[in-house]
Motif scaffolding. Structure first.
Motif, PDB file in Angstrom:
ATOM      1  N   LYS A  41       0.843  -1.191   0.000  1.00 21.46           N
ATOM      2  CA  LYS A  41       0.000   0.000   0.000  1.00 21.46           C
ATOM      3  C   LYS A  41       0.882   1.246   0.000  1.00 21.46           C
ATOM      4  O   LYS A  41       1.806   1.377   0.796  1.00 21.46           O
ATOM      5  CB  LYS A  41      -0.908  -0.015   1.232  1.00 21.46           C
ATOM      6  CG  LYS A  41      -1.931   1.113   1.250  1.00 21.46           C
ATOM      7  CD  LYS A  41      -2.826   1.008   2.473  1.00 21.46           C
ATOM      8  CE  LYS A  41      -3.821   2.169   2.512  1.00 21.46           C
ATOM      9  NZ  LYS A  41      -4.680   2.119   3.725  1.00 21.46           N
ATOM     10  N   ASN A 118     -14.249  -3.903  -0.121  1.00 20.03           N
ATOM     11  CA  ASN A 118     -13.049  -3.172  -0.526  1.00 20.03           C
ATOM     12  C   ASN A 118     -12.129  -4.012  -1.409  1.00 20.03           C
ATOM     13  O   ASN A 118     -12.110  -5.243  -1.310  1.00 20.03           O
ATOM     14  CB  ASN A 118     -12.271  -2.701   0.704  1.00 20.03           C
ATOM     15  CG  ASN A 118     -13.073  -1.739   1.552  1.00 20.03           C
ATOM     16  OD1 ASN A 118     -13.687  -0.820   1.029  1.00 20.03           O
ATOM     17  ND2 ASN A 118     -13.077  -1.950   2.857  1.00 20.03           N
ATOM     18  N   THR A 128      -3.625   1.580  -3.564  1.00 19.28           N
ATOM     19  CA  THR A 128      -4.597   2.065  -2.590  1.00 19.28           C
ATOM     20  C   THR A 128      -5.760   1.088  -2.446  1.00 19.28           C
ATOM     21  O   THR A 128      -5.965   0.228  -3.289  1.00 19.28           O
ATOM     22  CB  THR A 128      -5.171   3.438  -2.998  1.00 19.28           C
ATOM     23  OG1 THR A 128      -5.765   3.305  -4.305  1.00 19.28           O
ATOM     24  CG2 THR A 128      -4.090   4.493  -3.043  1.00 19.28           C
ATOM     25  N   ALA A 130      -9.913   0.857  -2.096  1.00 24.05           N
ATOM     26  CA  ALA A 130     -11.148   1.597  -2.383  1.00 24.05           C
ATOM     27  C   ALA A 130     -12.333   0.658  -2.244  1.00 24.05           C
ATOM     28  O   ALA A 130     -12.167  -0.564  -2.180  1.00 24.05           O
ATOM     29  CB  ALA A 130     -11.102   2.204  -3.782  1.00 24.05           C
ATOM     30  N   ASN A 131     -13.520   1.225  -2.195  1.00 26.05           N
ATOM     31  CA  ASN A 131     -14.730   0.425  -2.025  1.00 26.05           C
ATOM     32  C   ASN A 131     -15.434   0.215  -3.358  1.00 26.05           C
ATOM     33  O   ASN A 131     -15.635   1.167  -4.118  1.00 26.05           O
ATOM     34  CB  ASN A 131     -15.681   1.099  -1.032  1.00 26.05           C
ATOM     35  CG  ASN A 131     -16.810   0.183  -0.611  1.00 26.05           C
ATOM     36  OD1 ASN A 131     -17.825   0.085  -1.283  1.00 26.05           O
ATOM     37  ND2 ASN A 131     -16.631  -0.506   0.516  1.00 26.05           N
ATOM     38  N   ASN A 135     -17.344   3.934  -3.914  1.00 31.17           N
ATOM     39  CA  ASN A 135     -16.396   4.840  -4.550  1.00 31.17           C
ATOM     40  C   ASN A 135     -17.008   5.385  -5.849  1.00 31.17           C
ATOM     41  O   ASN A 135     -17.385   4.609  -6.734  1.00 31.17           O
ATOM     42  CB  ASN A 135     -15.079   4.115  -4.851  1.00 31.17           C
ATOM     43  CG  ASN A 135     -14.025   5.059  -5.391  1.00 31.17           C
ATOM     44  OD1 ASN A 135     -14.027   5.403  -6.567  1.00 31.17           O
ATOM     45  ND2 ASN A 135     -13.121   5.481  -4.532  1.00 31.17           N
ATOM     46  N   TYR A 172     -17.829   7.275  12.849  1.00 26.57           N
ATOM     47  CA  TYR A 172     -16.889   6.267  12.368  1.00 26.57           C
ATOM     48  C   TYR A 172     -16.479   5.378  13.538  1.00 26.57           C
ATOM     49  O   TYR A 172     -16.423   5.828  14.688  1.00 26.57           O
ATOM     50  CB  TYR A 172     -15.636   6.929  11.768  1.00 26.57           C
ATOM     51  CG  TYR A 172     -15.928   7.797  10.570  1.00 26.57           C
ATOM     52  CD1 TYR A 172     -16.027   7.254   9.289  1.00 26.57           C
ATOM     53  CD2 TYR A 172     -16.114   9.171  10.711  1.00 26.57           C
ATOM     54  CE1 TYR A 172     -16.296   8.053   8.182  1.00 26.57           C
ATOM     55  CE2 TYR A 172     -16.386   9.983   9.614  1.00 26.57           C
ATOM     56  CZ  TYR A 172     -16.478   9.410   8.360  1.00 26.57           C
ATOM     57  OH  TYR A 172     -16.749  10.203   7.264  1.00 26.57           O
ATOM     58  N   ASP A 197     -13.519   5.359   4.439  1.00 23.73           N
ATOM     59  CA  ASP A 197     -13.089   4.390   3.430  1.00 23.73           C
ATOM     60  C   ASP A 197     -14.243   3.525   2.922  1.00 23.73           C
ATOM     61  O   ASP A 197     -14.025   2.580   2.165  1.00 23.73           O
ATOM     62  CB  ASP A 197     -11.974   3.501   3.977  1.00 23.73           C
ATOM     63  CG  ASP A 197     -12.438   2.533   5.067  1.00 23.73           C
ATOM     64  OD1 ASP A 197     -13.619   2.630   5.494  1.00 23.73           O
ATOM     65  OD2 ASP A 197     -11.640   1.683   5.489  1.00 23.73           O
ATOM     66  N   ASN A 203      -9.740   6.618   9.619  1.00 18.64           N
ATOM     67  CA  ASN A 203      -8.276   6.672   9.661  1.00 18.64           C
ATOM     68  C   ASN A 203      -7.781   8.073  10.025  1.00 18.64           C
ATOM     69  O   ASN A 203      -7.079   8.728   9.254  1.00 18.64           O
ATOM     70  CB  ASN A 203      -7.679   6.248   8.314  1.00 18.64           C
ATOM     71  CG  ASN A 203      -7.968   4.812   7.968  1.00 18.64           C
ATOM     72  OD1 ASN A 203      -7.792   3.924   8.798  1.00 18.64           O
ATOM     73  ND2 ASN A 203      -8.435   4.563   6.744  1.00 18.64           N
ATOM     74  N   ASP A 206      -3.947   8.895   9.652  1.00 15.76           N
ATOM     75  CA  ASP A 206      -3.246   8.789   8.366  1.00 15.76           C
ATOM     76  C   ASP A 206      -2.860  10.173   7.870  1.00 15.76           C
ATOM     77  O   ASP A 206      -3.523  11.174   8.163  1.00 15.76           O
ATOM     78  CB  ASP A 206      -4.148   8.124   7.321  1.00 15.76           C
ATOM     79  CG  ASP A 206      -4.199   6.615   7.478  1.00 15.76           C
ATOM     80  OD1 ASP A 206      -3.601   6.097   8.436  1.00 15.76           O
ATOM     81  OD2 ASP A 206      -4.851   5.960   6.641  1.00 15.76           O
ATOM     82  N   GLU A 212      -5.810  14.733  -1.894  1.00 15.81           N
ATOM     83  CA  GLU A 212      -6.914  14.703  -0.935  1.00 15.81           C
ATOM     84  C   GLU A 212      -7.208  16.101  -0.404  1.00 15.81           C
ATOM     85  O   GLU A 212      -8.368  16.504  -0.271  1.00 15.81           O
ATOM     86  CB  GLU A 212      -6.572  13.762   0.223  1.00 15.81           C
ATOM     87  CG  GLU A 212      -6.552  12.289  -0.154  1.00 15.81           C
ATOM     88  CD  GLU A 212      -6.016  11.406   0.957  1.00 15.81           C
ATOM     89  OE1 GLU A 212      -6.449  10.253   1.046  1.00 15.81           O
ATOM     90  OE2 GLU A 212      -5.149  11.868   1.732  1.00 15.81           O
TER      91      GLU A 212
END
Length: 344
Positions: A41, A118, A128, A130-131, A135, A172, A197, A203, A206, A212
Motif C-alpha cells: 500500500k 473493498n 490504494t 477503495a470500495n 467509490n 466512524y 473508506d 483513519n 493517516d 486529498e
C-alpha cells in the motif's frame, strides 16, 4: 536376501514420508494473499511497472500472485479470462476484480478483493484500497470477478463475528465520541466535504495527500470540478483531477514544481497554512496579535502560519514549535478546515 529386501522397504517408506518430496503444490490462503498484497500500500504507480519500485494494475497483481507460485498473464484483459467467474454478492478475499472504461474501452483495470466491499489495486495515485460499492469512480466501472483454484480456503475455527453497532452519518468506528476532533470530523462528513473508506473507518491518524487536500478544499468551497489536464502528473483520468484543476483555476494552489502537482505527496503543515489563508482570504494580523514559533522565522510560509495561528485556526506544539515541514494527519487537517469555515 531378506535383510536387503527389508532395507529397501524401509528406504521407500522414509522417502514417501518426507514432506519435502511431496509433488503437491503449496496453496495460498485468501488471507495470506491479501495480507501480502497490503504490504505494498502506498507504492507509487508506474506505467508498465512490475516491481515494488512502481506498479501498474496488472503488474501489481502478477507480482502478488507470483509470490505464491501462481502464474497469471501480464494484462488485465488476459487475467479476466482466468479462473471461475464470481458474482459480486459472493466475493471472497483473494478474488481478482476487474473494471472497464478507465483509460480505454474494455477491461482496463484489475485489483484484489480484500473483504468488506473493498479492493486493493495500483492506481494513478499508487497502491490504494477503495470500495467497490461506494467509490464514485470505481463503482460504476466494476465489470466482474474471477476466482483462482490455487487460492485455497482453509477450514479453520473462526470465532463468530460480533455485530458492529450501526453508525449514523458522520460517525466512524475509529473516531469515538470523546476523540478531540470528533465534532469537526462529523460536521464536515455530514456536509459532504469528508468521507471515510466506505466501511465505517476514517483513519484519523493517516497523513493527507496533496490530492486529498485539494479535493476537500474544492468541496468545502463548492467549486465545480474542471475537466482536462493542468499538471503533467495529474492526467485527466486521475480520481482528483477535476478538483485539483478547480482549486488551481481559483488561484488557491500551485504545483510543487513547474508543471507538476505531486498529487500523491503528503501535504505539510506549512502548505496547509498557505492553502487555507488563500482559500478563505484571511487578512494579515497586526504585530500585537501575531503568534511566534521557534521554527518558522524566515520560513517561506511564516506569514500564513502567523495569520492562521492568530485567527485560532492552527496551533503549535508544547515546545513552542510549529513543525512547518511535518506531514499533517487527517484529523488535524479536518480541524483546520472546520475552524477556517467557522471563522468566515
Amino acid at each position: 536376501m531378506k535383510k536387503l529386501l527389508m532395507f529397501l522397504i524401509v528406504a521407500v517408506l522414509l522417502v514417501s514420508a518426507n514432506p519435502f518430496n511431496s509433488n503437491e503444490a503449496s496453496a495460498a490462503t485468501p488471507n495470506e494473499l491479501t495480507t501480502y498484497a497490503k504490504k505494498f500500500k502506498g507504492t507509487p504507480y508506474k506505467f508498465g511497472g512490475t516491481t515494488p519500485s512502481g506498479f501498474d494494475c496488472s503488474g501489481y497483481l502478477r507480482y502478488v500472485f507470483n509470490n505464491f507460485d501462481i502464474s497469471i498473464p501480464r494484462t488485465a484483459a488476459e487475467q479476466y479470462k482466468m479462473g471461475t467467474g464470481v458474482s459480486k454478492g459472493n466475493l471472497k478475499e483473494g478474488d481478482m476484480v476487474f473494471f472497464s472504461g478507465t483509460y480505454k474501452a474494455g477491461i482496463s483495470h484489475a485489483g484484489i478483493y480484500v473483504g468488506s466491499g473493498n479492493f486493493i489495486s495500483a492506481t494513478s495515485g499508487g497502491v490504494t484500497i477503495a470500495n467497490l460499492n461506494t467509490n464514485p469512480y470505481w463503482a460504476p466501472k466494476y465489470t466482474g470477478a474471477r476466482r483462482l483454484s490455487e487460492v485455497k480456503n482453509v477450514a479453520t475455527p473462526v470465532a463468530k463475528p460480533v455485530a458492529k453497532p450501526a453508525l449514523s452519518l458522520g460517525q466512524y468506528y475509529d473516531v469515538p465520541t470523546g476523540y478531540w476532533a470528533a465534532n469537526e470530523i462529523k460536521t464536515l462528513t455530514v456536509q459532504g466535504i469528508l468521507t471515510g473508506d466506505g466501511s465505517g473507518i476514517f483513519n484519523p491518524n493517516d497523513n493527507v495527500s496533496r490530492a486529498e487536500a485539494a479535493t476537500i478544499i474544492a468541496r468545502a468551497l463548492k467549486l465545480k470540478p474542471v475537466s482536462g489536464t493542468t499538471f503533467k502528473d495529474v492526467p485527466a483520468k486521475h480520481w482528483a483531477a477535476g478538483n485539483i484543476n478547480a482549486v488551481m483555476k481559483a488561484g488557491i494552489v500551485k504545483g510543487r514544481s513547474p508543471g507538476y502537482f505531486a498529487p500523491s505527496a503528503k501535504i505539510t503543515r506549512a502548505e496547509i497554512s498557505k492553502l487555507l489563508t488563500t482559500a478563505y482570504e484571511f487578512k494579515n494580523v497586526s504585530a500585537s496579535s501575531a503568534v511566534s514559533f521557534t521554527d518558522t522565522k524566515g520560513h517561506w510560509a511564516e506569514s500564513s502560519i502567523k495569520i492562521l495561528a492568530a485567527s485560532k485556526v492552527t496551533t503549535g506544539h508544547k515546545d513552542g514549535s510549529f513543525q512547518p515541514n511535518a506531514n499533517a494527519k487527517r484529523s488535524e487537517f479536518t480541524a483546520f478546515v472546520y475552524r477556517s469555515i467557522e471563522s468566515n
